[in-house]
Design an enzyme around this catalytic site. Structure first.
Site, PDB file in Angstrom:
ATOM      1  N   GLY A  11      28.175 -19.570  28.404  1.00  0.00           N
ATOM      2  CA  GLY A  11      27.880 -21.053  29.289  1.00  0.00           C
ATOM      3  C   GLY A  11      28.230 -21.678  27.648  1.00  0.00           C
ATOM      4  O   GLY A  11      28.832 -21.132  26.497  1.00  0.00           O
ATOM      5  N   ALA A  12      27.224 -22.833  27.298  1.00  0.00           N
ATOM      6  CA  ALA A  12      27.702 -24.091  26.861  1.00  0.00           C
ATOM      7  C   ALA A  12      27.363 -23.447  25.165  1.00  0.00           C
ATOM      8  O   ALA A  12      28.489 -23.273  24.110  1.00  0.00           O
ATOM      9  CB  ALA A  12      27.059 -25.164  26.800  1.00  0.00           C
ATOM     10  N   LYS A  73      20.719 -17.230  28.710  1.00  0.00           N
ATOM     11  CA  LYS A  73      18.901 -17.344  28.533  1.00  0.00           C
ATOM     12  C   LYS A  73      17.518 -16.679  29.044  1.00  0.00           C
ATOM     13  O   LYS A  73      17.698 -15.860  29.624  1.00  0.00           O
ATOM     14  CB  LYS A  73      18.411 -18.718  29.624  1.00  0.00           C
ATOM     15  CG  LYS A  73      19.386 -19.884  29.891  1.00  0.00           C
ATOM     16  CD  LYS A  73      19.034 -21.263  30.988  1.00  0.00           C
ATOM     17  CE  LYS A  73      19.351 -22.491  30.337  1.00  0.00           C
ATOM     18  NZ  LYS A  73      20.898 -22.141  30.266  1.00  0.00           N
ATOM     19  N   ASN A  99      16.416 -19.874  23.244  1.00  0.00           N
ATOM     20  CA  ASN A  99      15.165 -20.490  22.993  1.00  0.00           C
ATOM     21  C   ASN A  99      14.048 -19.708  22.091  1.00  0.00           C
ATOM     22  O   ASN A  99      13.384 -18.613  22.609  1.00  0.00           O
ATOM     23  CB  ASN A  99      14.718 -21.385  24.056  1.00  0.00           C
ATOM     24  CG  ASN A  99      15.632 -23.118  23.740  1.00  0.00           C
ATOM     25  OD1 ASN A  99      17.012 -23.550  23.011  1.00  0.00           O
ATOM     26  ND2 ASN A  99      16.431 -23.251  25.151  1.00  0.00           N
ATOM     27  N   ALA A 125      25.442 -28.731  22.743  1.00  0.00           N
ATOM     28  CA  ALA A 125      26.670 -28.177  23.397  1.00  0.00           C
ATOM     29  C   ALA A 125      26.668 -28.552  25.348  1.00  0.00           C
ATOM     30  O   ALA A 125      24.934 -28.302  25.835  1.00  0.00           O
ATOM     31  CB  ALA A 125      27.324 -26.732  23.699  1.00  0.00           C
ATOM     32  N   LYS A 176      11.526 -25.612  15.875  1.00  0.00           N
ATOM     33  CA  LYS A 176      12.482 -26.471  16.727  1.00  0.00           C
ATOM     34  C   LYS A 176      11.645 -25.518  18.053  1.00  0.00           C
ATOM     35  O   LYS A 176      11.967 -26.678  18.911  1.00  0.00           O
ATOM     36  CB  LYS A 176      13.370 -24.896  16.613  1.00  0.00           C
ATOM     37  CG  LYS A 176      14.240 -25.037  18.285  1.00  0.00           C
ATOM     38  CD  LYS A 176      15.938 -25.926  17.996  1.00  0.00           C
ATOM     39  CE  LYS A 176      16.343 -26.533  18.923  1.00  0.00           C
ATOM     40  NZ  LYS A 176      17.750 -25.810  18.902  1.00  0.00           N
ATOM     41  N   ASN A 180      11.304 -28.212  21.863  1.00  0.00           N
ATOM     42  CA  ASN A 180      12.284 -27.730  23.562  1.00  0.00           C
ATOM     43  C   ASN A 180      11.140 -28.284  24.015  1.00  0.00           C
ATOM     44  O   ASN A 180      10.928 -27.889  25.681  1.00  0.00           O
ATOM     45  CB  ASN A 180      12.275 -25.993  23.498  1.00  0.00           C
ATOM     46  CG  ASN A 180      13.783 -26.000  22.311  1.00  0.00           C
ATOM     47  OD1 ASN A 180      15.080 -26.232  22.684  1.00  0.00           O
ATOM     48  ND2 ASN A 180      13.717 -24.950  22.440  1.00  0.00           N
ATOM     49  N   ARG A 254      18.359 -23.776  39.124  1.00  0.00           N
ATOM     50  CA  ARG A 254      17.948 -22.866  38.632  1.00  0.00           C
ATOM     51  C   ARG A 254      17.077 -22.289  37.643  1.00  0.00           C
ATOM     52  O   ARG A 254      15.666 -23.532  37.656  1.00  0.00           O
ATOM     53  CB  ARG A 254      19.202 -22.593  37.445  1.00  0.00           C
ATOM     54  CG  ARG A 254      20.504 -22.367  37.741  1.00  0.00           C
ATOM     55  CD  ARG A 254      21.563 -22.569  36.365  1.00  0.00           C
ATOM     56  NE  ARG A 254      21.330 -23.466  35.511  1.00  0.00           N
ATOM     57  CZ  ARG A 254      22.947 -24.839  35.639  1.00  0.00           C
ATOM     58  NH1 ARG A 254      23.596 -24.510  36.594  1.00  0.00           N
ATOM     59  NH2 ARG A 254      22.516 -25.315  34.331  1.00  0.00           N
TER      60      ARG A 254
END
Length: 294
Positions: A11-12, A73, A99, A125, A176, A180, A254
């Site tokens: 993915g990104a 993920k 994450n 991204a 972080k 998030n 999703r």
């Protein structure tokens, strides 16, 4: 001898790291759910094409590799487990590009071999409609200061993705996570970063960040009282149209990473006896947005 490297989840984030590896001569094998001939990263005037193919069958893995970048993920780890089985031997290093502050626990449960390195991903991204990825800033990873992390740093040495090793990884990981967690408000509002310019949203964000900060400190993070203001200022400095991965998942229908981004604050807060009134509201709404019913 060059290490053998694989990226699971192009993915990104996975595409960005695959492109960085390719540019310094460590072109990875790529594995994912959708077959593709190649990957493409766009960063400023640069266009990096990473040769494929993207393989979709774990039987095509070809055996254990030295280094795996797991870029799926948290909601997709179980589905990626067959790839981990196929690619990981006793000495494989698995760098989790994901994450949350529970990466080691979540991923280790699906490993029969290999050593997990958690990471903090510090780059914006975004996947594009044509399948390419747009890297909207510099790419940087933070890892704990361990021998396994040095394997990752060496593979990316000299690339567009810098790697730093942190003695106090716990504090940075929780910082972080606070970022998030407050980004989850974008899901509930259905808006992008421009929403943080509103005074009422800014006030709510600071209150939520202070709640998260209390839990982070109870978990051993050394974070100052200024962190909530610094994180809010960061969102206010973003381009108004800047999104986030959890908002993109909501817009696409999703499953959301609500538990590892927001639910963890509620869970850990309760374990420490810390009141979390904003989490008590935000988490059920994010869970319902993700999982329904309705």
């Amino acid at each position: 001898m060059k290490p053998t490297v694989a990226v699971v989840g192009p993915g990104a984030i996975g595409t960005t790291v695959a492109a960085a590896l390719h540019e310094v001569g460590h072109t990875p094998a790529i594995f994912g759910r959708t077959a593709r001939a190649q990957l493409e990263l766009r960063a400023g005037d640069d266009r990096v094409v990473v040769p494929g193919p993207v393989r979709t069958d774990p039987a095509q893995a070809g055996g254990a590799v030295d280094l795996v970048f797991l870029a799926v993920k948290s909601t997709q780890v179980e589905a990626a487990a067959p790839w981990l089985t196929a690619l990981c031997g006793a000495d494989t290093v698995v760098c989790v590009l994901q994450n949350g502050v529970e990466q080691e626990t979540v991923v280790t449960a699906h490993l029969s071999g290999g050593r997990v390195v958690p990471s903090i991903v510090w780059f914006p991204a975004q996947a594009q409609p044509d399948g390419s990825v747009w890297l909207r800033g510099g790419a940087r990873l933070t890892l704990p200061d361990t021998p396994e992390s040095r394997v990752v740093r060496e593979a990316l040495r000299g690339s567009r993705c810098s790697v730093e090793l942190a003695a106090d990884f716990t504090s940075l990981a929780w910082r972080k996570l606070l970022q998030n967690a407050v980004a989850g408000l974008m899901v509930l509002a259905g808006r992008r970063a421009g929403m943080f310019a509103r005074a009422d949203v800014a006030e709510l964000s600071l209150a939520y960040l202070r709640e998260c900060l209390a839990v982070a400190r109870a978990e051993g993070a050394a974070l100052s009282d200024e962190v909530p203001h610094e994180l809010l200022a960061g969102f206010q400095a973003y381009p108004p149209d800047m999104g986030t991965s959890i908002l993109a998942d909501r817009e696409a229908g999703r499953p959301l990473e609500w538990d590892i981004r927001n639910g963890v604050v509620l869970r850990r807060g309760r374990a420490h006896g810390i009141p979390t009134p904003i989490s008590d509201l935000v988490v059920p709404l994010l869970a319902a947005a993700s999982d329904g019913p309705g």
